[in-house]
Write a protein that holds these residues in place. Structure first.
Motif, PDB file in Angstrom:
ATOM      1  N   SER A 244      30.045  15.224 -16.427  1.00  0.00           N
ATOM      2  CA  SER A 244      31.120  15.344 -15.908  1.00  0.00           C
ATOM      3  C   SER A 244      31.658  16.480 -14.997  1.00  0.00           C
ATOM      4  O   SER A 244      32.142  16.513 -14.157  1.00  0.00           O
ATOM      5  CB  SER A 244      32.026  14.728 -16.804  1.00  0.00           C
ATOM      6  OG  SER A 244      32.037  13.419 -17.291  1.00  0.00           O
ATOM      7  N   GLU A 245      31.292  17.641 -15.695  1.00  0.00           N
ATOM      8  CA  GLU A 245      31.606  19.062 -15.335  1.00  0.00           C
ATOM      9  C   GLU A 245      30.631  19.195 -13.879  1.00  0.00           C
ATOM     10  O   GLU A 245      31.245  19.728 -13.176  1.00  0.00           O
ATOM     11  CB  GLU A 245      31.496  19.996 -16.357  1.00  0.00           C
ATOM     12  CG  GLU A 245      31.827  21.457 -16.033  1.00  0.00           C
ATOM     13  CD  GLU A 245      33.378  21.645 -15.835  1.00  0.00           C
ATOM     14  OE1 GLU A 245      33.775  22.361 -15.493  1.00  0.00           O
ATOM     15  OE2 GLU A 245      34.089  20.501 -16.302  1.00  0.00           O
ATOM     16  N   ARG A 246      29.546  18.793 -14.255  1.00  0.00           N
ATOM     17  CA  ARG A 246      28.679  19.099 -12.811  1.00  0.00           C
ATOM     18  C   ARG A 246      29.123  18.488 -11.559  1.00  0.00           C
ATOM     19  O   ARG A 246      29.297  18.950 -10.662  1.00  0.00           O
ATOM     20  CB  ARG A 246      27.246  18.535 -13.138  1.00  0.00           C
ATOM     21  CG  ARG A 246      26.235  18.675 -11.980  1.00  0.00           C
ATOM     22  CD  ARG A 246      25.230  17.863 -12.141  1.00  0.00           C
ATOM     23  NE  ARG A 246      25.757  16.593 -12.208  1.00  0.00           N
ATOM     24  CZ  ARG A 246      25.997  15.945 -11.017  1.00  0.00           C
ATOM     25  NH1 ARG A 246      25.880  16.364  -9.455  1.00  0.00           N
ATOM     26  NH2 ARG A 246      26.349  14.358 -10.845  1.00  0.00           N
ATOM     27  N   ALA A 247      29.536  17.137 -11.890  1.00  0.00           N
ATOM     28  CA  ALA A 247      30.069  16.452 -10.833  1.00  0.00           C
ATOM     29  C   ALA A 247      31.509  16.878 -10.263  1.00  0.00           C
ATOM     30  O   ALA A 247      31.888  16.878  -9.068  1.00  0.00           O
ATOM     31  CB  ALA A 247      30.375  14.933 -11.291  1.00  0.00           C
ATOM     32  N   ARG A 248      32.298  17.649 -11.322  1.00  0.00           N
ATOM     33  CA  ARG A 248      33.838  18.001 -10.971  1.00  0.00           C
ATOM     34  C   ARG A 248      33.280  18.935 -10.063  1.00  0.00           C
ATOM     35  O   ARG A 248      34.175  19.313  -8.853  1.00  0.00           O
ATOM     36  CB  ARG A 248      34.682  18.108 -12.119  1.00  0.00           C
ATOM     37  CG  ARG A 248      35.678  18.717 -11.945  1.00  0.00           C
ATOM     38  CD  ARG A 248      36.503  19.113 -13.100  1.00  0.00           C
ATOM     39  NE  ARG A 248      35.938  20.343 -13.657  1.00  0.00           N
ATOM     40  CZ  ARG A 248      36.433  21.727 -13.222  1.00  0.00           C
ATOM     41  NH1 ARG A 248      37.145  21.704 -12.166  1.00  0.00           N
ATOM     42  NH2 ARG A 248      35.991  22.984 -13.543  1.00  0.00           N
ATOM     43  N   LEU A 249      32.554  19.980 -10.370  1.00  0.00           N
ATOM     44  CA  LEU A 249      32.101  21.177  -9.426  1.00  0.00           C
ATOM     45  C   LEU A 249      31.581  21.080  -8.156  1.00  0.00           C
ATOM     46  O   LEU A 249      31.283  21.838  -7.285  1.00  0.00           O
ATOM     47  CB  LEU A 249      31.439  22.334 -10.567  1.00  0.00           C
ATOM     48  CG  LEU A 249      32.107  22.901 -11.556  1.00  0.00           C
ATOM     49  CD1 LEU A 249      31.075  23.741 -12.383  1.00  0.00           C
ATOM     50  CD2 LEU A 249      33.544  23.398 -11.366  1.00  0.00           C
ATOM     51  N   GLY A 250      30.706  19.550  -8.054  1.00  0.00           N
ATOM     52  CA  GLY A 250      30.070  19.306  -6.734  1.00  0.00           C
ATOM     53  C   GLY A 250      28.872  19.900  -6.657  1.00  0.00           C
ATOM     54  O   GLY A 250      28.070  20.194  -5.678  1.00  0.00           O
TER      55      GLY A 250
ATOM     56  N   HIS B  89      26.175  25.346 -16.995  1.00  0.00           N
ATOM     57  CA  HIS B  89      27.100  24.076 -17.402  1.00  0.00           C
ATOM     58  C   HIS B  89      27.322  23.705 -18.703  1.00  0.00           C
ATOM     59  O   HIS B  89      28.607  23.510 -19.294  1.00  0.00           O
ATOM     60  CB  HIS B  89      26.747  22.879 -16.470  1.00  0.00           C
ATOM     61  CG  HIS B  89      26.860  23.107 -15.203  1.00  0.00           C
ATOM     62  ND1 HIS B  89      25.762  23.662 -14.461  1.00  0.00           N
ATOM     63  CD2 HIS B  89      27.635  22.928 -14.150  1.00  0.00           C
ATOM     64  CE1 HIS B  89      25.959  23.445 -13.260  1.00  0.00           C
ATOM     65  NE2 HIS B  89      27.275  23.259 -12.912  1.00  0.00           N
TER      66      HIS B  89
END
Length: 281
Positions: free
Chosen positions: A240-246, A254
Motif C-alpha cells: 500500500s505504501e509503494r502504491a501511495r508513493l507511486g 519501504h
C-alpha cells in the motif's frame, strides 16, 4: 339475560378492584351475548373477522414489499437494512479469508518468488497463497524478497518457528540501508563509533528475536518459517505504501518505513529507542 352496558361497566370496575384483567370479564360477557345470536348475526360477525384478518395480512404484505424495495433482508429472524446486511456479509467474508490465510503456505510463495521471480506465477500449489502473493508480492523487488528470505532463514537459525515482524526488522537492518539508518540516527556523541553502534543495534534486535516465544502452527513442516499474522499485515502495508508513493517496485526502504511507523511499532523498534535510536528520524 343479555348483559347491558351498565352491567359491563360494573364488571369492569369489579375486575379492576380484584386485580383481574378487564378484558377477560368483557370477553365472558360478550360470550353470554352470543348465546342468543342468530345465524345471520353470526355470519356478519365472522365476515367482520375475515375482513380484519385480511386487512392485517394485506398490511403485512405491504410492509414486507416496502422493506424489500428498500433493500431490507430477513437475516437471523429479523429485518435488517441493506447496509447492515452487506456489512455483516463483509465481516463474515473477512473472517473466512483470515482463516484461509492462516492455513495458506505464504512462506512457500515468498521463497518461490525470491528464487524464480515472475516464473513462479506459473506454478500454483496453494491457490489462496498464490492469490495473496499476486496481490501483495507482485511488485516487490528482488532485493526486498531476498532480504525477507534471508531474514526468515536467520530467524530459523535462532530457533524460531515462525517468521515474525521482529525477525524481518533484524533482516532489514542487516542490509546496507539498515546500517545507514542506524548510523544516521545514532545519538550525539557516538562519533567514529557509528559502525560499532549499528552492530550494537543489530545485536540488540537479534536478542529480541532469540527471546521470542512463538507457537509453531499445527501441521507445518519444511525449511520455510510460516509468516505470523503481524508480518503478513506489514507486507500488505508495504504494498500500500509503494502504491501511495507511486513507486514501481517495493524496496527494503519501504519495509523499513513501515516497520518504523507508529501503526506497526514492534518490540525491536522499542529496543532501538532504548539504545538511543529514534525510529521516527
Amino acid at each position: 339475560r343479555p348483559a347491558t352496558a351498565g352491567v359491563r361497566q360494573e364488571a369492569r370496575c369489579r375486575a379492576e378492584s380484584q386485580h383481574e384483567p378487564p378484558g377477560r370479564r368483557e370477553a365472558q360477557l360478550e360470550g353470554e351475548d352470543r348465546r342468543g345470536e342468530g345465524a345471520e348475526a353470526r355470519a356478519a360477525r365472522e365476515a367482520r373477522w375475515r375482513e380484519r384478518a385480511e386487512a392485517k395480512e394485506s398490511e403485512r404484505q405491504r410492509a414486507m414489499k416496502s422493506r424489500m424495495e428498500k433493500g431490507w433482508r430477513w437475516v437471523g429472524g429479523k429485518w435488517v437494512t441493506r447496509e447492515d446486511s452487506q456489512a455483516q456479509e463483509q465481516r463474515i467474508e473477512f473472517l473466512l479469508q483470515e482463516a484461509r490465510l492462516r492455513e495458506a503456505r505464504l512462506e512457500v510463495e515468498l521463497r518461490r518468488r525470491a528464487e524464480h521471480g515472475a516464473a513462479a506465477v506459473s506454478v500454483v500449489d496453494d491457490e489462496v497463497a498464490a492469490n495473496w502473493a499476486a496481490d501483495f508480492l507482485g511488485n516487490f523487488g528482488d532485493d526486498l524478497l531476498s532480504v525477507l528470505v534471508a531474514a526468515s532463514q536467520r530467524a530459523a537459525g535462532l530457533g524460531q518457528v515462525q517468521f515474525s515482524v521482529e525477525a524481518a526488522f533484524l533482516g532489514v537492518l542487516s542490509t546496507e540501508e539498515g546500517s545507514a539508518l542506524c548510523c544516521a540516527c545514532a545519538p550525539l556523541g557516538v562519533g567514529a563509533r557509528r559502525k560499532d553502534f549499528a552492530a550494537e543495534a543489530r545485536e540488540a534486535m537479534e536478542a529480541v528475536v532469540r527471546d521470542e516465544v512463538l507457537e509453531a502452527p499445527r501441521g507445518r513442516r519444511g525449511p520455510d518459517l510460516p509468516l505470523t499474522k503481524g508480518l503478513r499485515q506489514v507486507l500488505e502495508a508495504v504494498e500500500s505504501e509503494r502504491a501511495r508513493l507511486g513507486h514501481g517496485q517495493a524496496a527494503p526502504a519501504h519495509l523499513l518505513l513501515i516497520l518504523t511507523s507508529e501503526g506497526f511499532a514492534c518490540e525491536a523498534a522499542r529496543v532501538l529507542e532504548e539504545i538511543g535510536v529514534d525510529p521516527q528520524r
